[in-house]
Motif scaffolding. Structure first.
Motif, mmCIF file in Angstrom:
data_model
loop_
_atom_site.group_PDB
_atom_site.id
_atom_site.type_symbol
_atom_site.label_atom_id
_atom_site.label_comp_id
_atom_site.label_asym_id
_atom_site.label_seq_id
_atom_site.Cartn_x
_atom_site.Cartn_y
_atom_site.Cartn_z
ATOM 1 N N PRO A 166 -72.578 11.570 -98.335
ATOM 2 C CA PRO A 166 -71.566 12.589 -98.022
ATOM 3 C C PRO A 166 -71.275 12.717 -96.532
ATOM 4 N N ILE A 167 -72.263 12.451 -95.697
ATOM 5 C CA ILE A 167 -72.011 12.509 -94.251
ATOM 6 C C ILE A 167 -70.995 11.441 -93.858
ATOM 7 N N ALA A 168 -71.208 10.222 -94.327
ATOM 8 C CA ALA A 168 -70.262 9.137 -94.015
ATOM 9 C C ALA A 168 -68.883 9.450 -94.589
ATOM 10 N N LEU A 189 -72.852 7.314 -81.773
ATOM 11 C CA LEU A 189 -73.212 6.603 -83.005
ATOM 12 C C LEU A 189 -73.565 5.144 -82.723
ATOM 13 N N ARG A 190 -72.847 4.527 -81.783
ATOM 14 C CA ARG A 190 -73.172 3.134 -81.420
ATOM 15 C C ARG A 190 -74.568 3.043 -80.813
ATOM 16 N N ILE A 191 -74.914 4.002 -79.985
ATOM 17 C CA ILE A 191 -76.261 4.034 -79.392
ATOM 18 C C ILE A 191 -77.299 4.221 -80.497
ATOM 19 N N LEU A 192 -77.026 5.143 -81.414
ATOM 20 C CA LEU A 192 -77.929 5.363 -82.546
ATOM 21 C C LEU A 192 -78.077 4.090 -83.383
ATOM 22 N N LEU A 193 -76.975 3.372 -83.579
ATOM 23 C CA LEU A 193 -77.047 2.105 -84.313
ATOM 24 C C LEU A 193 -77.973 1.113 -83.616
ATOM 25 N N GLY A 194 -77.891 1.041 -82.310
ATOM 26 C CA GLY A 194 -78.778 0.151 -81.558
ATOM 27 C C GLY A 194 -80.234 0.533 -81.716
ATOM 28 N N ILE A 216 -73.609 4.436 -90.969
ATOM 29 C CA ILE A 216 -73.150 4.773 -89.614
ATOM 30 C C ILE A 216 -72.209 3.687 -89.096
ATOM 31 N N GLY A 217 -72.530 2.434 -89.381
ATOM 32 C CA GLY A 217 -71.656 1.336 -88.971
ATOM 33 C C GLY A 217 -70.274 1.443 -89.596
ATOM 34 N N SER A 218 -70.206 1.907 -90.851
ATOM 35 C CA SER A 218 -68.898 2.067 -91.493
ATOM 36 C C SER A 218 -68.077 3.162 -90.819
ATOM 37 N N VAL A 219 -68.741 4.201 -90.347
ATOM 38 C CA VAL A 219 -68.038 5.286 -89.640
ATOM 39 C C VAL A 219 -67.457 4.748 -88.329
ATOM 40 N N VAL A 220 -68.256 3.997 -87.591
ATOM 41 C CA VAL A 220 -67.780 3.417 -86.329
ATOM 42 C C VAL A 220 -66.629 2.442 -86.598
ATOM 43 N N ALA A 221 -66.735 1.676 -87.675
ATOM 44 C CA ALA A 221 -65.670 0.725 -88.011
ATOM 45 C C ALA A 221 -64.369 1.443 -88.356
ATOM 46 N N VAL A 222 -64.460 2.573 -89.028
ATOM 47 C CA VAL A 222 -63.252 3.350 -89.329
ATOM 48 C C VAL A 222 -62.624 3.844 -88.026
ATOM 49 N N TRP A 223 -63.441 4.319 -87.094
ATOM 50 C CA TRP A 223 -62.914 4.807 -85.816
ATOM 51 C C TRP A 223 -62.267 3.676 -85.018
#
Length: 164
Positions: A135-137, A13-18, A60-67
Motif C-alpha cells: 500500500p505504501i508503494a 529514496l535513491r539513497i535508501l535504495l543504495g 521503492i525502486g518502482s516508486v523512483v521509476a514512476v517519478w
C-alpha cells in the motif's frame, strides 16, 4: 514547490535504495559462503532477510521509476508529434499507473493487515514488515503519477506547472 519536495523525497529514496542494496549483499554473501565454501555455518534466516530486503528494493525502486518516468509502459501507437496527442498518450500511461496505484493502496491495506497476523518461519518477524510495502508503494505511485499528469496538462496549456 511540491515538485521540489517530491524530487528531494525521491533523492532520499535513491539513497535508501543504495543502503538496502548494500544490506542485501550481507545475507547473500553469507549464503554463498556457507553453501559453497563451508567457512561459516548455514544460517537459514539469511534467506528470509534477503527476501525481505529484496521486496522493499523492488517496491521503492518502482516508486523512483514512476517519478523518473522510467517505469515501463507499452506503447501500442507511435509517438505523436501533436502536443494534444502527446498529452493523451502520456495521460493514458499516468492514469493507468494511478489506477494500479489506487488498487495497490486499497487492497494492499487488507494485505498488510493479513501480514500483520503472521510471522516468518525462521526469523519470527511480523510479516507486515514486507506486506506494508504494497500500500505504501501504491499510494506513492498514485501521488507521483498524479503530479506528473498535472505537469503534462499544465505544459500543454502553456503554464509553468499546475502544482509548482
Amino acid at each position: 514547490m511540491l515538485g521540489k519536495y517530491l524530487d528531494q523525497f525521491c533523492v532520499g529514496l535513491r539513497i535508501l535504495l543504495g543502503v538496502l542494496m548494500g544490506a542485501l549483499a550481507v545475507p547473500v554473501a553469507m549464503q554463498v559462503l556457507s553453501r559453497y565454501t563451508g567457512i561459516i555455518p548455514t544460517f537459514l534466516w539469511t534467506e528470509e532477510l534477503a527476501t525481505f530486503l529484496f521486496i522493499w528494493i523492488v517496491m521503492i525502486g518502482s516508486v523512483v521509476a514512476v517519478w523518473d518516468g522510467t517505469h515501463f509502459d507499452v506503447r501500442i501507437t507511435r509517438d505523436f508529434k501533436s502536443p494534444f496527442l502527446v498529452l493523451v498518450q502520456n495521460g493514458i500511461v499516468h492514469l493507468a499507473i494511478m489506477i494500479f496505484g489506487a488498487l495497490f493502496l486499497y487492497y494492499g491495506i487488507e494485505y498488510a493487515e493479513f501480514g500483520g497476523k503472521q510471522r516468518s518461519v525462521m526469523m519470527r518477524a511480523n510479516l507486515m514488515i514486507t506486506h506494508i510495502s504494497v500500500p505504501i508503494a501504491g499510494g506513492l505511485w498514485l501521488l507521483l503519477s498524479g503530479y506528473r499528469l498535472s505537469q503534462d496538462i499544465s505544459k500543454y496549456l502553456g503554464r509553468k506547472g499546475a502544482l509548482t
